[in-house]
Design a protein around this motif. Structure first.
Motif, PDB file in Angstrom:
ATOM      1  N   PRO A   1       0.611  -1.385  -0.080  1.00 30.99           N
ATOM      2  CA  PRO A   1       0.080  -0.167  -0.040  1.00 30.99           C
ATOM      3  C   PRO A   1       0.704   1.224   0.061  1.00 30.99           C
ATOM      4  O   PRO A   1       1.840   1.409   0.734  1.00 30.99           O
ATOM      5  CB  PRO A   1      -0.828  -0.166   1.371  1.00 30.99           C
ATOM      6  N   GLY A   2       0.601   2.103  -0.791  1.00 34.05           N
ATOM      7  CA  GLY A   2       1.249   3.377  -1.101  1.00 34.05           C
ATOM      8  C   GLY A   2       2.542   3.329  -1.793  1.00 34.05           C
ATOM      9  O   GLY A   2       3.071   4.388  -1.997  1.00 34.05           O
ATOM     10  N   ALA A   3       2.882   2.259  -2.256  1.00 35.97           N
ATOM     11  CA  ALA A   3       4.119   2.064  -3.267  1.00 35.97           C
ATOM     12  C   ALA A   3       3.641   1.897  -4.593  1.00 35.97           C
ATOM     13  O   ALA A   3       2.996   1.026  -5.175  1.00 35.97           O
ATOM     14  CB  ALA A   3       4.821   0.822  -2.762  1.00 35.97           C
ATOM     15  N   ALA A   4       4.163   2.782  -5.507  1.00 38.70           N
ATOM     16  CA  ALA A   4       4.069   2.949  -6.751  1.00 38.70           C
ATOM     17  C   ALA A   4       4.964   2.332  -7.723  1.00 38.70           C
ATOM     18  O   ALA A   4       4.530   2.056  -8.933  1.00 38.70           O
ATOM     19  CB  ALA A   4       3.665   4.478  -7.206  1.00 38.70           C
ATOM     20  N   ALA A   5       6.116   1.830  -7.244  1.00 41.42           N
ATOM     21  CA  ALA A   5       7.142   1.677  -8.027  1.00 41.42           C
ATOM     22  C   ALA A   5       6.723   0.188  -8.379  1.00 41.42           C
ATOM     23  O   ALA A   5       6.331  -0.745  -7.674  1.00 41.42           O
ATOM     24  CB  ALA A   5       8.507   1.419  -7.192  1.00 41.42           C
ATOM     25  N   GLY A   6       7.081  -0.116  -9.806  1.00 36.26           N
ATOM     26  CA  GLY A   6       6.647  -1.363 -10.208  1.00 36.26           C
ATOM     27  C   GLY A   6       5.368  -1.395 -11.073  1.00 36.26           C
ATOM     28  O   GLY A   6       4.859  -2.335 -11.835  1.00 36.26           O
ATOM     29  N   GLY A   7       4.480  -0.350 -10.837  1.00 31.13           N
ATOM     30  CA  GLY A   7       3.089  -0.398 -11.474  1.00 31.13           C
ATOM     31  C   GLY A   7       2.132  -1.219 -10.916  1.00 31.13           C
ATOM     32  O   GLY A   7       2.320  -2.184 -10.288  1.00 31.13           O
ATOM     33  N   CYS A   8       0.789  -0.791 -11.413  1.00 30.65           N
ATOM     34  CA  CYS A   8      -0.222  -1.721 -10.940  1.00 30.65           C
ATOM     35  C   CYS A   8      -0.869  -2.034 -12.108  1.00 30.65           C
ATOM     36  O   CYS A   8      -0.636  -2.105 -13.355  1.00 30.65           O
ATOM     37  CB  CYS A   8      -1.356  -0.513 -10.294  1.00 30.65           C
ATOM     38  N   ALA A   9      -1.957  -2.868 -11.861  1.00 34.08           N
ATOM     39  CA  ALA A   9      -2.789  -3.724 -13.112  1.00 34.08           C
ATOM     40  C   ALA A   9      -3.039  -2.773 -14.152  1.00 34.08           C
ATOM     41  O   ALA A   9      -2.975  -3.047 -15.297  1.00 34.08           O
ATOM     42  CB  ALA A   9      -3.873  -4.403 -12.462  1.00 34.08           C
ATOM     43  N   PHE A  10      -3.854  -1.539 -13.885  1.00 36.74           N
ATOM     44  CA  PHE A  10      -4.005  -0.644 -14.864  1.00 36.74           C
ATOM     45  C   PHE A  10      -2.840  -0.259 -15.646  1.00 36.74           C
ATOM     46  O   PHE A  10      -2.807  -0.071 -16.962  1.00 36.74           O
ATOM     47  CB  PHE A  10      -4.816   0.770 -14.267  1.00 36.74           C
TER      48      PHE A  10
ATOM     49  N   TYR B   1     -10.680   2.183 -20.239  1.00 40.77           N
ATOM     50  CA  TYR B   1      -9.891   1.766 -18.915  1.00 40.77           C
ATOM     51  C   TYR B   1     -10.449   2.203 -17.594  1.00 40.77           C
ATOM     52  O   TYR B   1     -10.279   3.392 -17.361  1.00 40.77           O
ATOM     53  CB  TYR B   1      -8.337   2.118 -18.994  1.00 40.77           C
ATOM     54  N   PRO B   2     -11.251   1.514 -16.688  1.00 45.55           N
ATOM     55  CA  PRO B   2     -11.574   1.929 -15.548  1.00 45.55           C
ATOM     56  C   PRO B   2     -10.416   1.710 -14.671  1.00 45.55           C
ATOM     57  O   PRO B   2      -9.405   1.185 -14.806  1.00 45.55           O
ATOM     58  CB  PRO B   2     -12.479   0.988 -14.968  1.00 45.55           C
ATOM     59  N   THR B   3     -10.132   2.622 -13.461  1.00 46.74           N
ATOM     60  CA  THR B   3      -9.318   2.502 -12.709  1.00 46.74           C
ATOM     61  C   THR B   3      -9.787   2.394 -11.193  1.00 46.74           C
ATOM     62  O   THR B   3     -10.971   2.208 -10.880  1.00 46.74           O
ATOM     63  CB  THR B   3      -8.438   3.935 -12.759  1.00 46.74           C
ATOM     64  N   CYS B   4      -8.996   2.628 -10.138  1.00 46.97           N
ATOM     65  CA  CYS B   4      -9.328   2.226  -8.616  1.00 46.97           C
ATOM     66  C   CYS B   4     -10.768   3.274  -8.275  1.00 46.97           C
ATOM     67  O   CYS B   4     -11.629   2.369  -7.906  1.00 46.97           O
ATOM     68  CB  CYS B   4      -8.187   2.682  -7.759  1.00 46.97           C
ATOM     69  N   VAL B   5     -10.840   4.300  -8.744  1.00 42.55           N
ATOM     70  CA  VAL B   5     -11.954   5.224  -8.366  1.00 42.55           C
ATOM     71  C   VAL B   5     -13.270   4.704  -9.018  1.00 42.55           C
ATOM     72  O   VAL B   5     -14.230   4.402  -8.141  1.00 42.55           O
ATOM     73  CB  VAL B   5     -11.501   6.670  -8.378  1.00 42.55           C
ATOM     74  N   THR B   6     -12.974   4.440 -10.096  1.00 41.53           N
ATOM     75  CA  THR B   6     -14.703   4.204 -10.926  1.00 41.53           C
ATOM     76  C   THR B   6     -14.936   2.801 -10.754  1.00 41.53           C
ATOM     77  O   THR B   6     -16.044   2.472 -10.792  1.00 41.53           O
ATOM     78  CB  THR B   6     -14.195   4.520 -12.287  1.00 41.53           C
ATOM     79  N   ALA B   7     -14.017   1.969 -10.268  1.00 47.79           N
ATOM     80  CA  ALA B   7     -14.649   0.402 -10.102  1.00 47.79           C
ATOM     81  C   ALA B   7     -14.841   0.503  -8.750  1.00 47.79           C
ATOM     82  O   ALA B   7     -15.790  -0.391  -8.502  1.00 47.79           O
ATOM     83  CB  ALA B   7     -12.920  -0.503 -10.308  1.00 47.79           C
TER      84      ALA B   7
ATOM     85  N   ALA C   1      -9.299  -3.564 -16.001  1.00 50.07           N
ATOM     86  CA  ALA C   1      -8.002  -3.742 -15.054  1.00 50.07           C
ATOM     87  C   ALA C   1      -7.700  -2.667 -14.157  1.00 50.07           C
ATOM     88  O   ALA C   1      -6.770  -2.102 -14.036  1.00 50.07           O
ATOM     89  CB  ALA C   1      -7.092  -4.066 -15.939  1.00 50.07           C
ATOM     90  N   PRO C   2      -8.794  -2.679 -13.015  1.00 48.76           N
ATOM     91  CA  PRO C   2      -8.398  -1.215 -12.166  1.00 48.76           C
ATOM     92  C   PRO C   2      -7.241  -1.676 -11.452  1.00 48.76           C
ATOM     93  O   PRO C   2      -6.877  -2.835 -11.309  1.00 48.76           O
ATOM     94  CB  PRO C   2      -9.768  -1.338 -11.413  1.00 48.76           C
ATOM     95  N   GLY C   3      -6.484  -0.637 -10.972  1.00 47.25           N
ATOM     96  CA  GLY C   3      -5.126  -0.903 -10.204  1.00 47.25           C
ATOM     97  C   GLY C   3      -5.142  -1.714  -9.211  1.00 47.25           C
ATOM     98  O   GLY C   3      -4.261  -2.455  -9.014  1.00 47.25           O
ATOM     99  N   PHE C   4      -6.165  -1.567  -8.227  1.00 49.75           N
ATOM    100  CA  PHE C   4      -6.056  -2.368  -7.066  1.00 49.75           C
ATOM    101  C   PHE C   4      -6.012  -3.889  -6.904  1.00 49.75           C
ATOM    102  O   PHE C   4      -5.978  -4.646  -6.181  1.00 49.75           O
ATOM    103  CB  PHE C   4      -7.103  -1.760  -6.166  1.00 49.75           C
ATOM    104  N   VAL C   5      -6.454  -4.419  -8.149  1.00 44.09           N
ATOM    105  CA  VAL C   5      -6.624  -5.777  -8.309  1.00 44.09           C
ATOM    106  C   VAL C   5      -5.294  -6.747  -8.394  1.00 44.09           C
ATOM    107  O   VAL C   5      -5.277  -7.777  -8.077  1.00 44.09           O
ATOM    108  CB  VAL C   5      -7.629  -6.197  -9.594  1.00 44.09           C
ATOM    109  N   GLY C   6      -4.232  -5.759  -8.686  1.00 43.42           N
ATOM    110  CA  GLY C   6      -2.750  -6.534  -8.673  1.00 43.42           C
ATOM    111  C   GLY C   6      -1.810  -5.900  -9.195  1.00 43.42           C
ATOM    112  O   GLY C   6      -1.883  -4.387  -9.486  1.00 43.42           O
ATOM    113  N   SER C   7      -0.818  -6.570  -9.582  1.00 42.46           N
ATOM    114  CA  SER C   7       0.378  -6.036 -10.102  1.00 42.46           C
ATOM    115  C   SER C   7       0.263  -5.666 -11.566  1.00 42.46           C
ATOM    116  O   SER C   7      -0.647  -6.068 -12.496  1.00 42.46           O
ATOM    117  CB  SER C   7       1.597  -7.134  -9.868  1.00 42.46           C
ATOM    118  N   LYS C   8       1.332  -5.140 -12.200  1.00 41.96           N
ATOM    119  CA  LYS C   8       1.480  -4.716 -13.573  1.00 41.96           C
ATOM    120  C   LYS C   8       1.604  -6.013 -14.646  1.00 41.96           C
ATOM    121  O   LYS C   8       0.842  -6.076 -15.489  1.00 41.96           O
ATOM    122  CB  LYS C   8       2.825  -3.949 -13.738  1.00 41.96           C
ATOM    123  N   ASN C   9       2.029  -7.018 -14.016  1.00 45.29           N
ATOM    124  CA  ASN C   9       2.108  -8.040 -14.891  1.00 45.29           C
ATOM    125  C   ASN C   9       0.571  -8.900 -14.736  1.00 45.29           C
ATOM    126  O   ASN C   9       0.374  -9.418 -15.907  1.00 45.29           O
ATOM    127  CB  ASN C   9       3.066  -9.120 -14.049  1.00 45.29           C
TER     128      ASN C   9
END
Length: 496
Positions: free
Chosen positions: A38-47, A129-135, A161-169
């Motif tokens: 939580p709070g770490a952006a390095a590495g990217g999110c699912a979005f 593309y939805p993101t965390c807020v809209t999801a 693929a909203p960001g909170f569901v997982g990693s960039k991969n």
């Protein structure tokens, strides 16, 4: 959200992944990547991962349904290149505000944005593309996209693929699922042939694929779709009519390759266009797969002739660099396919690999590294900045090849550095790309700036004072005053 949950579980259970097959049911549910902090952006999110895979589709409008910052933090963060359309370089977002969220205006605003893009640009398709807020607030993206597609007679593709569901991969794979569900197979080509192939996981960074495509053209092999590098929507929509496929980065789109093989009988293999030997082997395997699918076997002979010609030219160009780089030590801090393909490429000209990162590599990638290096002592899962700095400052490597995030560690250690990741400015694929990579390594190592920055600073040494008597009394007084002020004598000064 239930459909998204089912899609994520399906992606986690990847039958084509050897590592996944060896897990029990509980471990398989956790997926491959480490959970986000939580709070770490390095590495990217699912979005971010989904956007990376789909944005290089150059003639499509990519619409981000989110507050403005989501698009600002992800737009154009890779050096993919286009040979034609530039619409993908235009940033579209619904720019939701707090008032939109509170008043429930998200879906209406999204529909309006789709209509405006259709009227202003007339693209062949729009990706949403939805993101965390809209999801989280529950906007039904799929329903809006379906209604807009019917209203405007235009493919509107939801990329869930909203960001909170997982990693960039994970986002990479969810993007592949979106293509399977809504794009691939929706158009029938009228020119399908026995020499059509797909290239999957190739992003055309700095125009790299343009160094490989002419080789395929000379063999009469047509790239039906390169996903996603320099792609067009209709090419991807008709990709199901290819006869074979090559996977360049299995960690990103292996689910896409496997399901295309299941649905449309398109066999695939994983290969690399980095290095002379790997490029030649990739061309051979492409030709062999096409022959198995019914192509004329004479293509095998033409492939070998092309390989012989191109290898001779490349080795002749590399001959000038071999004595200059023989025995030079390289630290490779990257991941994925580059963790083994670049290693092999560099060792071909006598460069020593002192370490390679495997933080984004599959089990197959790691096995290839072991075969190339003959052991696993030079492999590391993760090296902290402190460890990287210690290794470089102790001169255990002559140059580091990595991404932009670690370049400052090398610069602080006064060690040459070369960008090998997505922000690079030079293409390194194919035979010509290998020559360019070696040339850039040679330029970086032999840049005279490194000799200069390693010398003592001017204030750490003083020019020598000539041993001769002052010619006048005033000069003697001045010299004595300067030495007294500095607390030194003429004997204390030496040459730098």
């Amino acid at each position: 959200m239930s459909s998204l949950r089912a899609k994520i579980q399906d992606v986690f259970n990847e039958p084509a992944c050897e590592q996944n097959r060896g897990k029990d049911a509980k471990a398989r549910k956790k997926g491959c990547s480490k959970p986000l902090t939580p709070g770490a952006a390095a590495g990217g999110c699912a979005f971010d991962g989904a956007k990376i895979v789909l944005q290089p589709i150059t003639d499509v409008a990519h619409l981000i349904h989110a507050p403005l910052a989501c698009e600002g933090n992800s737009w154009d963060n890779r050096g993919a290149a286009s040979s034609g359309p530039t619409l993908w370089r235009t940033s579209f977002t619904t720019d939701l505000t707090e008032l939109d969220v509170v008043m429930g205006q998200g879906e209406r605003k999204l529909f309006k944005a789709i209509r405006e893009i259709k009227e202003a640009y007339g693209p062949p398709a729009i990706f949403v593309y939805p993101t965390c807020v809209t999801a989280l607030i529950g906007d039904d993206i799929e329903a809006v996209c379906k209604r807009a597609a019917e209203k405007f007679d235009l493919p509107v593709v939801p990329v869930n693929a909203p960001g909170f569901v997982g990693s960039k991969n994970l986002g990479n794979k969810l993007a592949g699922e979106a293509l399977l569900d809504h794009v691939i197979g929706t158009a029938e080509p009228d020119d399908a042939g026995p020499y059509d192939i797909n290239i999957l996981g190739e992003f055309n960074l700095s125009g790299e694929f343009w160094l490989v495509k002419p080789l395929l053209d000379r063999l009469g092999i047509r790239v039906r779709a390169c996903i996603p590098g320099d792609a067009r929507y209709l090419d991807i929509a008709s990709a199901h009519r290819a006869r074979a496929a090559m996977m360049v980065c299995s960690t990103a789109l292996i689910n896409l390759a496997r399901k295309m093989e299941q649905r449309w009988d398109i066999p695939f293999f994983e290969g690399s266009f980095y290095g002379i030997t790997d490029t030649s082997e990739a061309l051979r395997q492409i030709s062999q797969l096409l022959v198995k699918k019914g192509a004329d076997p004479e293509i095998l002979g033409r492939t070998e002739a092309l390989i012989a010609d191109e290898e001779a030219i490349a080795w002749k160009k590399l001959a000038a660099y071999r004595p200059r780089l023989q025995g030079k030590r390289v630290l490779l801090n990257t991941g994925g396919v580059k963790s083994w393909s670049v290693v092999h490429a560099l060792m071909e000209i006598g460069i020593e690999i002192v370490g390679t990162s495997v933080k984004k590599s599959t089990v197959g990638d790691k096995e290839r590294i072991k075969q190339i290096l003959k052991d696993d002592n030079h492999m590391f899962e993760q090296m902290t900045p402190r460890e990287l700095y210690a290794m470089l400052s102790e001169h255990k490597a002559d140059i580091m090849l990595s991404g932009g995030r670690t370049q400052f560690i090398a610069l602080k250690a006064k060690t040459p550095w070369l960008d090998i990741n997505q922000e690079r400015q030079h293409p390194y694929a194919g035979y010509d790309g290998m020559v360019e990579l070696v040339r850039q390594i040679d330029l970086a190592i032999r840049n005279p700036i490194w000799r200069q920055v390693r010398e003592p600073a001017p204030w750490d040494c003083q020019p020598a004072v000539r041993e001769e008597l002052p010619s006048t009394k005033s000069e003697a007084v001045t010299l004595h005053a300067v030495q007294e002020l500095a607390g030194t004598t003429a004997d204390d000064f030496g040459e730098c």
